[in-house]
Design an enzyme around this catalytic site. Structure first.
Site, PDB file in Angstrom:
ATOM      1  N   HIS A  29      -4.894  -2.525   7.561  1.00  0.00           N
ATOM      2  CA  HIS A  29      -5.360  -1.282   6.956  1.00  0.00           C
ATOM      3  C   HIS A  29      -5.030  -1.182   5.469  1.00  0.00           C
ATOM      4  O   HIS A  29      -4.087  -1.793   4.980  1.00  0.00           O
ATOM      5  CB  HIS A  29      -4.746  -0.071   7.686  1.00  0.00           C
ATOM      6  N   CYS A  77       6.655  -5.219  12.111  1.00  0.00           N
ATOM      7  CA  CYS A  77       5.214  -5.302  11.847  1.00  0.00           C
ATOM      8  C   CYS A  77       4.727  -6.734  12.063  1.00  0.00           C
ATOM      9  O   CYS A  77       3.733  -6.967  12.746  1.00  0.00           O
ATOM     10  CB  CYS A  77       4.914  -4.842  10.427  1.00  0.00           C
ATOM     11  N   ALA A 124      -0.510  -4.082   9.428  1.00  0.00           N
ATOM     12  CA  ALA A 124      -0.521  -4.764   8.136  1.00  0.00           C
ATOM     13  C   ALA A 124      -1.048  -3.859   7.031  1.00  0.00           C
ATOM     14  O   ALA A 124      -2.208  -3.439   7.051  1.00  0.00           O
ATOM     15  CB  ALA A 124      -1.372  -6.028   8.221  1.00  0.00           C
TER      16      ALA A 124
END
Length: 264
Positions: free
Chosen positions: A207, A146, A168
């Site tokens: 998000h 990520c 994220a």
């Protein structure tokens, strides 16, 4: 931290409701940036209590080049358990890419060692970059990275870091990521004879999961408290010689912990 609360508001006010890989559903926006001056304190969230032990041990685990959760479990850290196989393996995730990137000619590249060498010998370089996004090995990873690429910048005797994070999780992941990369920046500054500068956090898909909206709104009602300080217990010459006992957090006075489910 004001920067974090501003991010939460931005996503809630401007985000689109989207489906996602986990089936949970998110409120998502694309493209956002936060900046933290590391001279003003250690950016560890105060609107909820964070488990610094997990943050620090995960970073030390990355730096070891380890990809098995055994070390984490032995130190009371469970954040990777959901993705590990029956033997605790995760495939060629962060630690493998940071320390043992497989080159085109079959050679193994230690990106962290090379980064520190380059900061010391060529601090004006624009190539002070570490990538975890190895396209050829993505399908072999339990979870693709990520936080996938970071770059360092030296100016006026200070070391700054910018992270690009493709995905994220605002409530659970981002507070850990901020503290982790701030800690990494301070560690590398220490072993290269520099002062910490800024940590710049740049996002792609940032998000809030639908089942975290209540927790995020609770944090928005809480006041921001002064940042803690982080110092090292001893002088360390090599980035790989740091231990958990070397990290001393002072004056951390957060609001109580808030629970939230992990979407796997």
């Amino acid at each position: 931290m004001k920067q974090y609360k501003d991010l939460c508001r931005h996503v809630l006010e401007n985000g689109e409701k989207k489906g996602d890989r986990t089936g949970t559903g998110t409120i998502s926006t694309f493209g956002y940036q936060m900046r933290f001056n590391l001279q003003e304190g250690f950016p560890m969230l105060t609107t909820k209590k964070l488990h610094f032990k997990s943050i620090a041990h995960e970073l030390l685990w990355f730096l070891k080049g380890d990809t098995n959760v055994r070390y984490l479990q032995e130190n009371g850290v469970r954040i990777w358990n959901e993705w590990a196989d029956e033997n605790g393996e995760l495939g060629p995730v962060y630690g493998s890419q940071w320390r043992s990137w497989r080159g085109a000619d079959g050679e193994t590249i230690d990106q962290i060692s090379r980064l520190i060498h380059d900061i010391k010998t060529n601090p004006n370089s624009r190539r002070l970059i570490v990538s975890a996004w190895n396209v050829g090995e993505i399908d072999h990873m339990a979870l693709p990275p990520c936080h996938c690429l970071f770059q360092f910048y030296v100016a006026d005797g200070k070391l700054s870091c910018q992270l690009y994070q493709r995905s994220a999780d605002v409530f659970l992941g981002v507070p850990f990521n901020i503290a982790s990369y701030a800690l990494l920046t301070m560690m590398i500054a220490h072993v290269t004879g520099l002062e910490p500068g800024e940590f710049v956090h740049t996002f792609g898909d940032v998000h809030i999961y639908q089942n975290h909206v209540e927790q995020v709104n609770l944090q928005l009602t809480r006041d921001v408290r002064p940042l803690p300080k982080l110092r090292f217990a001893r002088n360390v010459d090599s980035i790989f010689d740091f231990t958990f006992e070397d990290f001393i957090i002072e004056d951390y006075d957060p609001h109580p912990h808030i629970k939230g489910a992990v979407s796997v």
